[in-house]
Structure formats: C-alpha cells, structure tokens
Write a protein that holds these residues in place. Sequence first.
Motif, PDB file in Angstrom:
ATOM      1  N   SER A  54       0.832  -1.212   0.000  1.00 47.68           N
ATOM      2  CA  SER A  54       0.000   0.000   0.000  1.00 47.68           C
ATOM      3  C   SER A  54       0.859   1.252   0.000  1.00 47.68           C
ATOM      4  N   GLN A  94      -7.241   0.558  -0.772  1.00 48.54           N
ATOM      5  CA  GLN A  94      -7.571  -0.635   0.008  1.00 48.54           C
ATOM      6  C   GLN A  94      -8.726  -0.357   0.976  1.00 48.54           C
ATOM      7  N   ASP A 168      -5.702  -1.835  -5.028  1.00 47.73           N
ATOM      8  CA  ASP A 168      -4.963  -2.263  -3.841  1.00 47.73           C
ATOM      9  C   ASP A 168      -5.816  -3.244  -3.031  1.00 47.73           C
ATOM     10  N   GLU A 169      -5.447  -4.499  -3.052  1.00 46.16           N
ATOM     11  CA  GLU A 169      -6.173  -5.580  -2.360  1.00 46.16           C
ATOM     12  C   GLU A 169      -7.681  -5.509  -2.628  1.00 46.16           C
TER      13      GLU A 169
HETATM   14 MG    MG Z   1      -1.959  -2.858   2.067  1.00 50.02          MG
END
Ligand code: MG
Length: 316
Positions: A54, A94, A168-169
């Motif tokens: 991240s 995220q 992100d994820e």
């Molecule tokens: Mg992360």
Amino acid sequence: MPHSALPAIALTNLCKTYKPSKKSPAITALDNIDLVIPKGSIFGLLGPNGAGKSTLINILAGLVVKTSGKAEICGYDIDSQTRMARASIGVVPQEIAMDVYFTPWQALENQAGFYGVPKSERRSDEILDALGLLDKRDAYVRQLSGGMKRRLLIAKALVHNPPVLILDEPTAGVDIELRRQLWKYVEELHKTGTTIILTTHYLEEAESLCDRIAIIHNGEITANENKDTLLKRLDQKTLILTPATRLRKIPSNIKSLGGVLKQDGNIAISFRTGETSIMKLLEQIKSTGITIADLRTEEPDLEDVFMALTYDRDKT
Ligand code: MG
Ligand code: ADP
C-alpha cells in the motif's frame, strides 16, 4: 521515446521511511525499490501483510510522500510532472472511505471535476452501468452495501479514463460472486488496452489473473518475472515419512536425497515436482531397507515461498 512507448510504471531506488512517533519507531516500508511495470500487462504485486504494497501504491497515488528515489507513471515524473502523472493512473484504495452524503452519480461527477474532465466528455452513467450501479445512481452512498461501495471506488478511479488502473487488495473482504464480477470487468478493461496493477497477499489470486508477478517482502522486491517462470520456481513439495522404528541417525542414501531427520522422528525430503517424482523417491527409500509406517506430502505455503525466493536471490 514517445510517452506511449514508455512503461506504465518505473521506480528507481524508491525509499520510504515513516517517521517515528510516540507509539512506534521509524519504519522503513520501502527499501530501494527498482521496478518496471510494462504497459499492457495485468501485473500482480504480491506480498504478505506489512510488506509495503500500500505504501508503494499510495506514493503513486500522491497520498504518501516518498523519502527518496524516483517514480514515473507512463514516463511522467511524479515530482516534476505531477499533473500528467496523476492523470495517467486511477487508484482504487484498500480502505473504503468515501463521502457518504453524495449519490454515486454525484461522487463520479465530483471526481471528474477534480480531474478537470469537461462536462461534454463525462461518462458517469456509462461507468455506473458497467459496474452494475446504474439503479443506485441517485441513492445515498451510505445506503450502499460494502460490495457496491467497492464497485463505486472502482468507478471513481475510472472517470478520467486512465491508461493505468491500480487496485490495492481489491478482494479483501469481498464475497465470491462480487469477486467474479470485479475480475470480469477488470479483464474487459484490460482487453480494451488498460494496464492493470493489483496488489494481493493471495498467491492464487495473482496466479489466476496476472501475466507478470513481482514479490515484495519487507520493503524489497525479491522476484519479478513472468507468472509461468515464477510458478516453476515454486514447484517444491516435501515428502514426510514416519519410520516404523525411531531412527537415531539418517541413513546416508536418504541424506543424499536431501532428507533430514526431524526432532519428532519424521524424515522430511524436499523435492521439485518437475525434477523427480514421489514414486522415484519411494523406490530409493525402499532400497535402504527402512520400514515406513506412514507418509504424507506438504506443499509450501506463501510464507515458505517468500522465504525461498528471498533466499534464492541472496545466493546469486
Ligand atoms: Mg496494504
Ligand atoms: P502492505 O500494504 O503490504 O500490507 P503497508 O505499505 O501498509 O504494507 O505497510 C508497510 C509497513 O509500513 C508496515 O510495517 C506498516 O506498519 C508501516 N506503515 C504503513 N503506513 C504507515 C503510517 N502511515 N505510519 C507509520 N507506519 C506505517
């Protein structure tokens, strides 16, 4: 070189150290990252929690300030050509944090305004439709389910038509049905020419979606290659044998197969499935004359994989 021929992302000696606070010491989240992500790929940045994924994404998004090094997006330097660099990526963060007092349509229009997209070029309804949110166009964001909010985050990242989309994820805490929908849409975007970058801590996810995978561990890139090449390096299995009577010492020909005697009395032999088979190993073990009471195989988990790859790199 024309900008269209430059890589989607190019990072040189990128470092980030978070300053110490009362609660925690200084943390080096990125340690001299060199990474090139080619245009046109579906690129996976794979690493365990806390690896620095991240931080890396947020530097590109302009949410975290790097400590040193260089970052370019489609050839634009994030420091000296900030506006063009920002215009070249859409980032889906995220964390789900958004202004709940707007409707999805308003949220997209605000975002388009932020990027300076002229009214005549806005595609808010089209994007909402593509993400299955058109019927929620005028609902309040606070009334949307978690899955809908996540889709709205993707929609927001797309308003300025960025050539590079970073997620992100994206599937953390997302149910299977939504996951499928997301990937279908992401694959469509990829087909129309968008470079896709996603971070994940699931090997299987990177495996099924990405054509190239980089591994990040403790703020360092420990592998970066084509998925198939990487997977070949991960074909390791361990054969665990329980001898019928406890051995005091490992027989030399089992040792020469790479076997070790564990504290619990089991013999563990690691091997590559591409190089040898369990049958071959068992034949060789049979010839030593020990009686085996039980056997099983173990596959490496992600943590083993990271360790193995980090170790491989240190050796070379
Ligand atoms: Mg992360
Ligand atoms: P990942 O996304 O791979 O889980 P992060 O980039 O979130 O990793 O975190 C990398 C490291 O930096 C971790 O040790 C994390 O605790 C630390 N970190 C992340 N954000 C901050 C912050 N804002 N302040 C201090 N430390 C942070």
